[in-house]
Design a protein around this motif. Structure first.
Motif, mmCIF file in Angstrom:
data_model
loop_
_atom_site.group_PDB
_atom_site.id
_atom_site.type_symbol
_atom_site.label_atom_id
_atom_site.label_comp_id
_atom_site.label_asym_id
_atom_site.label_seq_id
_atom_site.Cartn_x
_atom_site.Cartn_y
_atom_site.Cartn_z
ATOM 1 N N ALA A 6 1.017 -1.701 -0.144
ATOM 2 C CA ALA A 6 0.039 -0.362 -0.099
ATOM 3 C C ALA A 6 0.644 1.213 -0.348
ATOM 4 C CB ALA A 6 -0.678 0.055 1.211
ATOM 5 N N ASN A 42 1.046 -2.173 14.170
ATOM 6 C CA ASN A 42 1.090 -3.036 13.496
ATOM 7 C C ASN A 42 0.076 -4.685 14.321
ATOM 8 O OD1 ASN A 42 1.175 -5.696 13.091
ATOM 9 N ND2 ASN A 42 3.359 -6.632 12.118
ATOM 10 N N ASP A 67 -0.842 -7.012 13.418
ATOM 11 C CA ASP A 67 -1.243 -8.644 13.875
ATOM 12 C C ASP A 67 -0.630 -9.284 14.521
ATOM 13 O OD1 ASP A 67 -0.213 -11.449 11.756
ATOM 14 O OD2 ASP A 67 -0.975 -10.439 10.296
ATOM 15 N N SER A 82 5.425 -6.600 9.460
ATOM 16 C CA SER A 82 5.216 -5.464 8.359
ATOM 17 C C SER A 82 5.779 -4.765 7.585
ATOM 18 C CB SER A 82 3.661 -4.598 8.399
ATOM 19 O OG SER A 82 4.467 -3.583 9.514
ATOM 20 N N THR A 93 4.032 0.455 2.594
ATOM 21 C CA THR A 93 3.998 -0.786 3.025
ATOM 22 C C THR A 93 3.711 -2.414 2.753
ATOM 23 O OG1 THR A 93 1.492 -0.585 3.587
ATOM 24 C CG2 THR A 93 2.406 0.488 5.257
ATOM 25 N N SER A 94 4.229 -3.427 3.476
ATOM 26 C CA SER A 94 4.671 -4.278 2.569
ATOM 27 C C SER A 94 4.588 -5.672 4.180
ATOM 28 C CB SER A 94 5.240 -4.229 1.748
ATOM 29 O OG SER A 94 7.288 -3.788 1.647
ATOM 30 N N GLY A 126 -1.546 -5.157 6.006
ATOM 31 C CA GLY A 126 -2.886 -4.374 5.862
ATOM 32 C C GLY A 126 -3.454 -4.649 7.149
ATOM 33 N N SER A 127 -2.385 -5.150 8.327
ATOM 34 C CA SER A 127 -2.612 -5.301 9.835
ATOM 35 C C SER A 127 -1.874 -3.947 9.735
ATOM 36 C CB SER A 127 -2.810 -5.957 10.385
ATOM 37 O OG SER A 127 -2.943 -7.320 9.589
ATOM 38 N N GLU A 149 -0.925 -0.165 10.766
ATOM 39 C CA GLU A 149 -2.163 1.628 10.831
ATOM 40 C C GLU A 149 -0.838 3.158 10.735
ATOM 41 O OE1 GLU A 149 -5.644 1.534 13.218
ATOM 42 O OE2 GLU A 149 -6.073 0.296 11.697
ATOM 43 N N SER A 204 -4.823 6.573 9.439
ATOM 44 C CA SER A 204 -4.333 5.684 8.392
ATOM 45 C C SER A 204 -5.862 5.953 7.918
ATOM 46 C CB SER A 204 -4.408 4.037 8.963
ATOM 47 O OG SER A 204 -3.550 4.051 9.851
ATOM 48 N N ASN A 205 -7.113 6.003 8.283
ATOM 49 C CA ASN A 205 -7.741 6.342 6.712
ATOM 50 C C ASN A 205 -7.921 7.352 6.399
ATOM 51 O OD1 ASN A 205 -8.547 7.691 10.185
ATOM 52 N ND2 ASN A 205 -10.900 6.346 9.576
#
Length: 116
Positions: A2, A29, A31, A36, A82-83, A88-89, A91, A111-112
Motif C-alpha cells: 500500500a 503492526n 497482526d 510488516s 507498506t509491505s 494490511g494490519s 496502521e 490511517s483512514n
C-alpha cells in the motif's frame, strides 16, 4: 503493498513562526503473528520536491514504532509504502507539534485519512 501519503502540507509562518516544528509518526503492526515493512519518506516542498527523510522499518508482530522528525519548513509531505505479510494490519498516524510540543489538530492524520 500500500502507498499512503499525507499529501502536501503547508506550514507557512504565522507571526514569524511556523506552526509545526516537529512531526511524530506512529507505525502500528496489529497482526499477532506476521511482520510488516514500512518505507517512510519525507519531502520538503520548496519549489522542488526534496527528500529529507528516508527510513525503512521492519515492524514485528504486535509492535509499535514511534519516530520524530523536524518539520520547520514552509511545506512538506510524508509518503509511506507498506509491505510484508502484515501490510494490511499496519496502521499509521501522523502528528504535528508546535514549538512547546503541543499537538496541532490541523496536522493530525490517522490511517483512514491518509491519501492513497
Amino acid at each position: 503493498m500500500a502507498l499512503l501519503s499525507t499529501g502536501p502540507l503547508t506550514n507557512e509562518p504565522v507571526d514569524g513562526m511556523r506552526p509545526t516544528q516537529q512531526v511524530t509518526i506512529k507505525l502500528d503492526n496489529r497482526d499477532p503473528v506476521n511482520y510488516s515493512v514500512v518505507l517512510l519518506e519525507g519531502y520538503v516542498l520548496n519549489g522542488t520536491r526534496s527528500l529529507y527523510v528516508q527510513e525503512l522499518f521492519s515492524i514485528q508482530p504486535d509492535a509499535v514504532v514511534t519516530k520524530k522528525y523536524p518539520a520547520n519548513y514552509d511545506a512538506f509531505q510524508f509518503v509511506f509504502t507498506t509491505s510484508g505479510p502484515a501490510a494490511g494490519s499496519t496502521e499509521i498516524s501522523f502528528w504535528g507539534k508546535g514549538l512547546s510540543g503541543q499537538l496541532l489538530a490541523a496536522y493530525r492524520l490517522v490511517s483512514n485519512e491518509l491519501q492513497v
